[in-house]
Design an enzyme around this catalytic site. Structure first.
Site, PDB file in Angstrom:
ATOM      1  N   ASP A 140     -17.373  31.606  42.983  1.00  0.00           N
ATOM      2  CA  ASP A 140     -16.500  32.351  43.896  1.00  0.00           C
ATOM      3  C   ASP A 140     -17.246  32.531  45.231  1.00  0.00           C
ATOM      4  OD1 ASP A 140     -13.925  33.393  44.282  1.00  0.00           O
ATOM      5  OD2 ASP A 140     -14.644  35.426  44.053  1.00  0.00           O
ATOM      6  N   ASP A 162     -17.156  27.226  39.914  1.00  0.00           N
ATOM      7  CA  ASP A 162     -17.827  27.733  41.131  1.00  0.00           C
ATOM      8  C   ASP A 162     -18.257  29.179  40.896  1.00  0.00           C
ATOM      9  OD1 ASP A 162     -14.612  27.753  41.502  1.00  0.00           O
ATOM     10  OD2 ASP A 162     -15.484  29.643  42.131  1.00  0.00           O
TER      11      ASP A 162
HETATM   12  N1  LIG Z   1     -13.173  31.228  42.671  1.00  0.00           N
HETATM   13  C1  LIG Z   1     -11.928  31.063  42.249  1.00  0.00           C
HETATM   14  N2  LIG Z   1     -10.985  31.994  42.518  1.00  0.00           N
HETATM   15  C2  LIG Z   1      -9.722  31.832  42.071  1.00  0.00           C
HETATM   16  N3  LIG Z   1      -9.301  30.777  41.366  1.00  0.00           N
HETATM   17  C3  LIG Z   1     -10.196  29.828  41.082  1.00  0.00           C
HETATM   18  N4  LIG Z   1     -10.077  28.681  40.395  1.00  0.00           N
HETATM   19  C4  LIG Z   1     -11.284  28.090  40.394  1.00  0.00           C
HETATM   20  N5  LIG Z   1     -12.196  28.820  41.072  1.00  0.00           N
HETATM   21  C5  LIG Z   1     -11.549  29.929  41.505  1.00  0.00           C
END
Ligand SMILES: Nc1ncnc2[nH]cnc12
Ligand SMILES: CSC[C@H]1O[C@H](OP(=O)(O)O)[C@H](O)[C@@H]1O
Length: 289
Positions: free
Chosen positions: A207, A205
Site C-alpha cells: 500500500d 504491494d
Molecule cells: N494497496 C491496495 N489497496 C487497495 N486495493 C488493492 N489491491 C491490490 N493492492 C491494493
C-alpha cells in the site's frame, strides 16, 4: 459445485476440460460476464471473472448481486474468491497468500443485500468466511509450498483511488492485515445466498505506509500478479477435488444462514421480492419446490 471468482490478473483458469461460456440471466441485472462452465481436476466448476474479461468493470460498478445470484442459479455451493490485496503488515510481503477470515467493510456505494423492504432478513456475519473452505485452501497452499498465512482481516475500501497515508495508518492501527476493494459485499451476498465463501488474498504491494517501499501503483501490482497468477491457478486446481469430496459440506452452517433470518410475516411479503429471490432464498421461501 465449486465456483471461482477471479479477480485482477485472474481472467482465466488453466487445465480446464469441456469448457463453455454460458450467459446466465439474473433477476438482479447483468453479471460481470458470461460464466465459464468446465471440469477442473475431474470436477465441475463455474468460473466468473469479477471485473469481466478485459477488466472492464470497476470495483464500485461490479454487480455483486447479479454475480452471486447467477452462481446460485447454476448450482454453485462453494465459492473461492481470488483477489489482489495490499499488505498492511511487515511480515506479509508481496507474494504471500492470505486465507483471510475477517472483513471490515468500508464500502458505501454498493447494493449490499438481496433483501429489503417487502422481505426483510438479517443474517449473521460474525464469521464471514467458511472455515471449512479456508482449511482446504490453507492445506493446499502449504502442499504447493506457497507462502501462506491462515487468518487475517481484509479491509474493504470503496476506491477506486488507493488510500491516503493517513487512511493506511488508520487501518493498520485497527490491526487490519490486508486491503482491497472487492470482497464486500461479495462475502455478505454469498452468505445470504447460503453459499460457502472463502478468499485467497494475494499480496501485491505494501500500500503506501511502508517507509522502504514505493507507494502502490497498478504497474507494481500487475508485475507481482503475473508472477502469482500461476500459483493461484495451481491452488484452485488442488482444492477442486477435496472441496467436491468433503462430506461435511452438507452440514456446513453457511448452507443454512437464512434459517431464522427472515422477519417479514408470510402474509406481508412482497410478491415481486419473492420472485426476485426465488434462487437465492428458494430453499427457505419455497421449501416444497
Ligand atoms: N494497496 C491496495 N489497496 C487497495 N486495493 C488493492 N489491491 C491490490 N493492492 C491494493
Ligand atoms: C489491480 S488494482 C486494484 C484492484 O485489484 C483488486 O481487485 P480483485 O479483488 O478483483 O483482485 C482490488 O480490490 C482492486 O479492485
Amino acid at each position: 459445485m465449486l465456483g471461482i471468482i477471479g479477480g485482477s490478473g485472474v481472467y482465466h483458469i488453466e487445465g480446464l476440460e469441456n469448457s463453455r461460456w454460458v450467459k446466465v440471466e439474473s433477476s438482479f441485472g447483468d453479471p460481470s460476464d458470461e460464466i465459464l462452465l468446465a471440469e477442473l481436476a475431474g470436477q465441475p466448476i463455474a468460473f466468473l471473472p469479477r471485473h469481466g474479461r478485459g477488466h472492464r468493470i470497476s470495483p464500485s460498478d461490479i454487480n455483486f448481486r447479479a454475480n452471486i445470484d447467477a452462481m446460485k442459479r447454476l448450482g454453485v455451493t462453494d465459492i473461492i474468491s481470488v483477489s489482489a490485496v495490499g499488505s498492511l503488515r511487515e511480515d506479509l510481503p508481496p507474494g504471500t497468500f492470505v486465507i483471510v477470515d475477517q472483513f471490515i467493510d468500508r464500502t458505501f456505494a454498493r447494493e449490499k443485500s438481496f433483501f429489503g423492504t417487502g422481505l426483510v432478513a438479517h443474517i449473521s456475519m460474525a464469521h464471514p468466511v467458511c472455515n471449512r473452505l479456508g482449511d482446504h485452501l490453507f492445506a493446499a497452499a502449504e502442499s504447493l509450498n506457497i507462502p501462506v498465512a491462515r487468518g487475517g482481516t481484509y479491509l474493504v475500501m470503496e476506491g477506486m483511488q488507493f488510500s491516503s497515508l493517513a487512511e493506511s495508518e488508520l487501518y493498520r492501527s485497527w490491526r487490519c492485515d490486508v486491503i482491497g476493494m472487492t470482497n464486500m459485499p461479495e462475502a455478505k451476498l454469498a452468505r445470504e445466498a447460503e453459499i460457502c465463501y472463502a478468499t485467497v488474498a494475494m499480496v501485491t504491494d505494501f500500500d503506501c505506509w511502508h517507509p522502504e517501499h514505493d507507494n502502490v501503483t497498478v504497474d507494481a501490482i500487475v508485475k507481482v500478479l503475473l508472477a502469482n497468477a500461476d500459483k493461484a491457478r495451481a491452488l484452485v486446481k488442488a482444492v477442486a477435488h477435496p472441496v467436491h469430496a468433503d462430506s461435511c459440506a452438507g452440514t456446513c452452517a453457511c448452507r443454512s444462514a437464512l434459517q431464522y433470518a427472515i422477519l417479514t410475516a408470510p402474509e406481508a411479503r412482497d410478491a415481486a421480492m419473492l420472485e426476485k429471490l426465488s434462487a437465492v432464498a428458494g430453499r427457505i421461501l419455497n421449501p416444497q419446490s
